[in-house]
Design a protein around this motif. Sequence first.
Motif, PDB file in Angstrom:
ATOM      1  N   PHE A 270       0.852  -1.186   0.000  1.00  0.00           N
ATOM      2  CA  PHE A 270       0.000   0.000   0.000  1.00  0.00           C
ATOM      3  C   PHE A 270       0.885   1.231   0.000  1.00  0.00           C
ATOM      4  O   PHE A 270       1.846   1.317   0.773  1.00  0.00           O
ATOM      5  CB  PHE A 270      -0.911   0.046   1.225  1.00  0.00           C
ATOM      6  CG  PHE A 270      -1.718   1.317   1.304  1.00  0.00           C
ATOM      7  CD1 PHE A 270      -2.928   1.421   0.645  1.00  0.00           C
ATOM      8  CD2 PHE A 270      -1.243   2.422   2.006  1.00  0.00           C
ATOM      9  CE1 PHE A 270      -3.665   2.603   0.683  1.00  0.00           C
ATOM     10  CE2 PHE A 270      -1.963   3.601   2.048  1.00  0.00           C
ATOM     11  CZ  PHE A 270      -3.180   3.693   1.385  1.00  0.00           C
ATOM     12  N   ILE A 271       0.585   2.197  -0.881  1.00  0.00           N
ATOM     13  CA  ILE A 271       1.184   3.516  -0.796  1.00  0.00           C
ATOM     14  C   ILE A 271       0.055   4.518  -0.636  1.00  0.00           C
ATOM     15  O   ILE A 271      -1.030   4.337  -1.196  1.00  0.00           O
ATOM     16  CB  ILE A 271       2.048   3.870  -2.026  1.00  0.00           C
ATOM     17  CG1 ILE A 271       1.186   3.938  -3.305  1.00  0.00           C
ATOM     18  CG2 ILE A 271       3.202   2.883  -2.184  1.00  0.00           C
ATOM     19  CD1 ILE A 271       1.897   4.565  -4.490  1.00  0.00           C
ATOM     20  N   GLY A 272       0.278   5.553   0.146  1.00  0.00           N
ATOM     21  CA  GLY A 272      -0.770   6.544   0.320  1.00  0.00           C
ATOM     22  C   GLY A 272      -0.266   7.765   1.049  1.00  0.00           C
ATOM     23  O   GLY A 272       0.816   7.759   1.648  1.00  0.00           O
ATOM     24  N   TYR A 273      -1.047   8.831   0.982  1.00  0.00           N
ATOM     25  CA  TYR A 273      -0.699  10.047   1.706  1.00  0.00           C
ATOM     26  C   TYR A 273      -1.961  10.632   2.326  1.00  0.00           C
ATOM     27  O   TYR A 273      -3.091  10.338   1.919  1.00  0.00           O
ATOM     28  CB  TYR A 273      -0.003  11.064   0.794  1.00  0.00           C
ATOM     29  CG  TYR A 273      -0.844  11.595  -0.343  1.00  0.00           C
ATOM     30  CD1 TYR A 273      -1.701  12.678  -0.168  1.00  0.00           C
ATOM     31  CD2 TYR A 273      -0.785  11.011  -1.608  1.00  0.00           C
ATOM     32  CE1 TYR A 273      -2.475  13.170  -1.218  1.00  0.00           C
ATOM     33  CE2 TYR A 273      -1.551  11.488  -2.666  1.00  0.00           C
ATOM     34  CZ  TYR A 273      -2.385  12.573  -2.462  1.00  0.00           C
ATOM     35  OH  TYR A 273      -3.154  13.058  -3.494  1.00  0.00           O
ATOM     36  N   ALA A 274      -1.748  11.468   3.341  1.00  0.00           N
ATOM     37  CA  ALA A 274      -2.870  12.091   4.043  1.00  0.00           C
ATOM     38  C   ALA A 274      -2.394  13.399   4.683  1.00  0.00           C
ATOM     39  O   ALA A 274      -1.200  13.570   4.950  1.00  0.00           O
ATOM     40  CB  ALA A 274      -3.415  11.134   5.110  1.00  0.00           C
ATOM     41  N   PRO A 275      -3.321  14.334   4.956  1.00  0.00           N
ATOM     42  CA  PRO A 275      -4.687  14.283   4.442  1.00  0.00           C
ATOM     43  C   PRO A 275      -4.735  14.605   2.959  1.00  0.00           C
ATOM     44  O   PRO A 275      -3.841  15.268   2.433  1.00  0.00           O
ATOM     45  CB  PRO A 275      -5.405  15.353   5.264  1.00  0.00           C
ATOM     46  CG  PRO A 275      -4.327  16.303   5.680  1.00  0.00           C
ATOM     47  CD  PRO A 275      -3.094  15.486   5.842  1.00  0.00           C
ATOM     48  N   ILE A 281       1.876  13.522   5.279  1.00  0.00           N
ATOM     49  CA  ILE A 281       2.624  12.282   5.483  1.00  0.00           C
ATOM     50  C   ILE A 281       2.341  11.314   4.342  1.00  0.00           C
ATOM     51  O   ILE A 281       1.195  11.157   3.920  1.00  0.00           O
ATOM     52  CB  ILE A 281       2.271  11.642   6.851  1.00  0.00           C
ATOM     53  CG1 ILE A 281       2.984  10.291   7.016  1.00  0.00           C
ATOM     54  CG2 ILE A 281       0.772  11.523   7.038  1.00  0.00           C
ATOM     55  CD1 ILE A 281       2.755   9.651   8.386  1.00  0.00           C
ATOM     56  N   ALA A 282       3.403  10.692   3.834  1.00  0.00           N
ATOM     57  CA  ALA A 282       3.280   9.651   2.808  1.00  0.00           C
ATOM     58  C   ALA A 282       3.851   8.357   3.366  1.00  0.00           C
ATOM     59  O   ALA A 282       4.883   8.365   4.050  1.00  0.00           O
ATOM     60  CB  ALA A 282       4.034  10.045   1.539  1.00  0.00           C
ATOM     61  N   VAL A 283       3.186   7.243   3.094  1.00  0.00           N
ATOM     62  CA  VAL A 283       3.640   5.961   3.624  1.00  0.00           C
ATOM     63  C   VAL A 283       3.691   4.904   2.527  1.00  0.00           C
ATOM     64  O   VAL A 283       2.981   4.996   1.520  1.00  0.00           O
ATOM     65  CB  VAL A 283       2.736   5.452   4.778  1.00  0.00           C
ATOM     66  CG1 VAL A 283       2.623   6.468   5.895  1.00  0.00           C
ATOM     67  CG2 VAL A 283       1.360   5.074   4.262  1.00  0.00           C
ATOM     68  N   ALA A 284       4.535   3.931   2.750  1.00  0.00           N
ATOM     69  CA  ALA A 284       4.531   2.702   1.959  1.00  0.00           C
ATOM     70  C   ALA A 284       4.573   1.542   2.940  1.00  0.00           C
ATOM     71  O   ALA A 284       5.425   1.517   3.835  1.00  0.00           O
ATOM     72  CB  ALA A 284       5.732   2.640   1.017  1.00  0.00           C
ATOM     73  N   VAL A 285       3.642   0.634   2.805  1.00  0.00           N
ATOM     74  CA  VAL A 285       3.563  -0.538   3.687  1.00  0.00           C
ATOM     75  C   VAL A 285       3.625  -1.790   2.817  1.00  0.00           C
ATOM     76  O   VAL A 285       2.872  -1.905   1.840  1.00  0.00           O
ATOM     77  CB  VAL A 285       2.262  -0.546   4.511  1.00  0.00           C
ATOM     78  CG1 VAL A 285       2.202  -1.792   5.397  1.00  0.00           C
ATOM     79  CG2 VAL A 285       2.151   0.716   5.363  1.00  0.00           C
ATOM     80  N   VAL A 286       4.490  -2.718   3.179  1.00  0.00           N
ATOM     81  CA  VAL A 286       4.592  -4.008   2.490  1.00  0.00           C
ATOM     82  C   VAL A 286       4.367  -5.106   3.509  1.00  0.00           C
ATOM     83  O   VAL A 286       4.986  -5.112   4.581  1.00  0.00           O
ATOM     84  CB  VAL A 286       5.969  -4.198   1.830  1.00  0.00           C
ATOM     85  CG1 VAL A 286       6.035  -5.551   1.111  1.00  0.00           C
ATOM     86  CG2 VAL A 286       6.267  -3.058   0.870  1.00  0.00           C
ATOM     87  N   THR A 287       3.467  -6.030   3.213  1.00  0.00           N
ATOM     88  CA  THR A 287       3.249  -7.176   4.087  1.00  0.00           C
ATOM     89  C   THR A 287       3.404  -8.461   3.289  1.00  0.00           C
ATOM     90  O   THR A 287       3.097  -8.513   2.100  1.00  0.00           O
ATOM     91  CB  THR A 287       1.844  -7.147   4.724  1.00  0.00           C
ATOM     92  OG1 THR A 287       0.849  -7.209   3.691  1.00  0.00           O
ATOM     93  CG2 THR A 287       1.648  -5.890   5.543  1.00  0.00           C
ATOM     94  N   ILE A 288       3.899  -9.484   3.955  1.00  0.00           N
ATOM     95  CA  ILE A 288       4.027 -10.816   3.364  1.00  0.00           C
ATOM     96  C   ILE A 288       3.330 -11.780   4.310  1.00  0.00           C
ATOM     97  O   ILE A 288       3.823 -12.065   5.409  1.00  0.00           O
ATOM     98  CB  ILE A 288       5.497 -11.219   3.177  1.00  0.00           C
ATOM     99  CG1 ILE A 288       6.249 -10.157   2.363  1.00  0.00           C
ATOM    100  CG2 ILE A 288       5.599 -12.581   2.488  1.00  0.00           C
ATOM    101  CD1 ILE A 288       7.741 -10.399   2.291  1.00  0.00           C
TER     102      ILE A 288
END
Length: 312
Positions: A270-275, A281-288
């Motif tokens: 997931f990549i996303g920013y808010a508000p 803030i911008a994030v990148a989350v990787v899950t396995i």
Amino acid sequence: ALDVKTGAPLAIVATGEAVNPLTISFTPNHVFLPCTAVAASGEKLITADDLITCNGVFDRYIGDLVAPECWIHRHGGLSHSDENMETALRDSCDYYFYALGNDCGIDAVERYAHSMGLGVPTGIELPSSNGLMPNRETAESYGASWNIGHTLEVAVGRSFCSFTPIQLAQYCATIANDGQRYSASIIHEVTDSEGNLIYGHSPVLLSHIESVAPEEWEAIQHGMYLSCYESEGMYLNNDFSSSTDSLGNWRISGKISGTNDNSLLNEHIFIGYAPYENPQIAVAVVTITAEENGPAGQIAKDVFAAYKALAD
């Protein structure tokens, strides 16, 4: 997690041994779609309102045995209706982005990807990987020749594409910043032994995409917003409307993707920013995980909520 305004890292977190978000890279799949939209917009090949009809199978090169499918056709033999830039990002319509990638060509897609932080250094002063943004030389390194099939696959974030989480976060921040990419430097200041300032860091602009019109940036950002709140795609837990309690009036713009191939372990990004209205803030989350959809979106919600609580 990066500060959108400055590019500075807010958090770099990993769980599990030998997992380093600065060096390990992942295939981006659908989170790469905004990059292809930026490239086509910057090259003046499409406008935000132009429509492309999804036929399910991109069969323009079927005579060369190249006929990639849109995910909706691959999973159910269906097709999307006419798509513009916003709806194609909302629906993750592969067909739309095959068409854009075909018109752009790999050289332009690579150039814009680099400008957005994919396949190039982020500026962080720690050992890190540049990932891999495929180009013609990539195929040659594998003893093959680049062909249109490779270009189409890159346009939807597959082929040899491989990027680190910090690169993906910087890419997301660049989208939020209308094409301005700031260094992910972790140095705030340098002083001598007596505390005298030797160097004070200020944000460093690494690149700026000026060829994309404001209305096209707005369409890309809103398409990502719709992806979070109106998507009817593969990733059924990609619904941020349930975040109201923790995020208040904050809304999120982002993209999610995953392998979703019923394998034992699935990667989800997931990549996303808010508000959405005033990005911070911008994030990148990787899950396995073994889950079909994975918790990447939920983790991102929690990060945004924690940041908002601090900001408040």
